[in-house]
Design an enzyme around this catalytic site. Structure first.
Site, PDB file in Angstrom:
ATOM      1  N   ILE A 164       0.893  -1.016  -0.120  1.00 47.09           N
ATOM      2  CA  ILE A 164      -0.050   0.064   0.098  1.00 47.09           C
ATOM      3  C   ILE A 164       0.937   1.385  -0.057  1.00 47.09           C
ATOM      4  O   ILE A 164       1.953   1.005   0.407  1.00 47.09           O
ATOM      5  CB  ILE A 164      -0.996   0.021   1.156  1.00 47.09           C
ATOM      6  CG1 ILE A 164      -0.152  -0.254   2.329  1.00 47.09           C
ATOM      7  CG2 ILE A 164      -1.881  -0.966   1.090  1.00 47.09           C
ATOM      8  CD1 ILE A 164      -1.137  -0.069   3.661  1.00 47.09           C
ATOM      9  N   ASP A 165       0.398   2.307  -0.562  1.00 47.76           N
ATOM     10  CA  ASP A 165       1.267   3.412  -0.534  1.00 47.76           C
ATOM     11  C   ASP A 165       1.851   4.027   0.788  1.00 47.76           C
ATOM     12  O   ASP A 165       1.353   3.673   1.929  1.00 47.76           O
ATOM     13  CB  ASP A 165       0.053   4.548  -1.036  1.00 47.76           C
ATOM     14  CG  ASP A 165      -0.249   4.487  -2.238  1.00 47.76           C
ATOM     15  OD1 ASP A 165       0.300   3.901  -2.912  1.00 47.76           O
ATOM     16  OD2 ASP A 165      -1.349   5.091  -2.607  1.00 47.76           O
ATOM     17  N   ARG A 166       2.858   4.629   0.671  1.00 49.58           N
ATOM     18  CA  ARG A 166       3.747   5.269   1.845  1.00 49.58           C
ATOM     19  C   ARG A 166       2.766   5.870   2.761  1.00 49.58           C
ATOM     20  O   ARG A 166       2.846   5.633   4.233  1.00 49.58           O
ATOM     21  CB  ARG A 166       4.939   6.225   1.305  1.00 49.58           C
ATOM     22  CG  ARG A 166       5.802   6.680   2.570  1.00 49.58           C
ATOM     23  CD  ARG A 166       6.602   7.632   1.960  1.00 49.58           C
ATOM     24  NE  ARG A 166       7.218   8.384   3.037  1.00 49.58           N
ATOM     25  CZ  ARG A 166       7.941   9.269   2.990  1.00 49.58           C
ATOM     26  NH1 ARG A 166       8.385  10.055   1.801  1.00 49.58           N
ATOM     27  NH2 ARG A 166       8.668   9.949   3.886  1.00 49.58           N
TER      28      ARG A 166
END
Length: 323
Positions: free
Chosen positions: A147-149
């Site tokens: 998942i995104d940072r």
């Protein structure tokens, strides 16, 4: 102080000077810049400001109070995992899989800016690896997705090669149920299944989403389950079930409704610019993951997890915002 900027001194660095040790950790920093940070108290040893000639002891804690990512080595083929201090927030673990909560601000996989502090290296350290050389290992524990940072929440990994192969198959076919919580500006009135068309620009990492097909675009599906409007904030707390799993799918899709995630800088809308600038992370949290019913013949390892449900133990930052 960011957790990602803390390091423990390994045994082999016992009695080394602090400046020598730090310059190895940050190979791209100028000596003059490092000594400036040291002088300003932005390098701490066991939470205190050290002298430049201080000698280190095993398990001493060094903390950098500045962004170290520009000074890290980008080659991650070989890595001493003694530099990785952070511990995983474990939801579930056995001999095959591990399910963890990822905080905001930490990437899942190594990249040029995050070659040391990332979720993958934290997993290797947790599983007992002290060193990592990707050229010498046929298999190593790793996460099956990311998942995104700046998105928090559930990520699942494999501890065996067989489990990884089966997890990859499950994700490829979108068998897992993945639910997210998000906070958007304005009132959200678009519940139910929404289909659109998605394309990623690999040069800049930006995706485009439109209602109608366009060249090289792929169809995406997103189910918006619930929406609760908080009038005093002019924001809506929404629940999303991700059916297809494309890069930035939720974030870009919300723009089609003239809503956007609170704090999202990449897919921001002009009408929310002034309100949006005050938030550091996008308000998106992966809070639930559910396995489907799996056939033993096709998934001999993962069949043991059929219909298992995992929920995040993190309360996302944006829920405090609307209390």
């Amino acid at each position: 102080m960011r957790i990602a900027n803390k390091f423990l001194v390994p045994k082999e660095s016992e009695n080394q000077r602090i400046d020598q040790f730090c310059l190895k950790i940050l190979p791209l920093i100028k000596r003059s810049d490092f000594f400036k940070y040291l002088r300003l108290g932005k390098v701490l040893l066991n939470k205190t400001k050290p002298q430049v000639n201080t000698r280190l002891k095993t398990k001493d804690e060094i903390a950098f109070l500045f962004d170290i990512n520009p000074y890290l080595q980008t080659n991650n083929d070989y890595l001493s995992l003694d530099l990785v201090k952070d511990k995983l927030k474990i939801i579930f673990e056995d001999e095959n899989i591990i399910v963890v909560d990822k905080p905001t601000g930490i990437v899942c996989q190594p990249d040029k800016k995050h070659s040391i502090i990332n979720l993958s290296n934290m997993l290797l350290k947790h599983c007992g690896y002290r060193q990592f050389d990707s050229n010498k290992l046929n298999f190593y524990p790793q996460f099956a997705h990311r998942i995104d940072r700046n998105t928090s929440g559930i990520v699942i990994g494999a501890k065996t090669n067989k489990a990884l192969k089966e997890l990859n198959k499950v994700f490829k076919n979108n068998h897992l149920t993945k639910r997210y919580k998000g906070l958007v500006f304005g009132q959200f009135n678009h519940l139910g299944l929404q289909t659109a068309y998605w394309k990623k620009d690999n040069n800049n990492g930006i995706v485009t989403v439109k209602w109608k097909p366009f060249p090289e675009a792929k169809k995406i599906s997103t189910f918006f389950e619930n929406s609760s409007y908080i009038a005093q904030k002019d924001m809506s707390l929404i629940t999303i079930r991700l059916i297809s799993g494309r890069t930035h799918q939720i974030r870009a899709c919300l723009n089609l409704f003239s809503n956007q995630l609170v704090g999202d800088k990449k897919y921001s809308l002009i009408q929310f610019k002034n309100r949006n600038n005050k938030y550091k992370h996008q308000a998106l949290h992966a809070y639930e993951l559910v396995f489907p019913k799996l056939e033993t013949s096709k998934f001999p390892i993962l069949t043991n997890y059929s219909l298992m449900q995992f929920k995040s133990k993190i309360v996302p930052w944006f829920e405090y915002l609307i209390q």
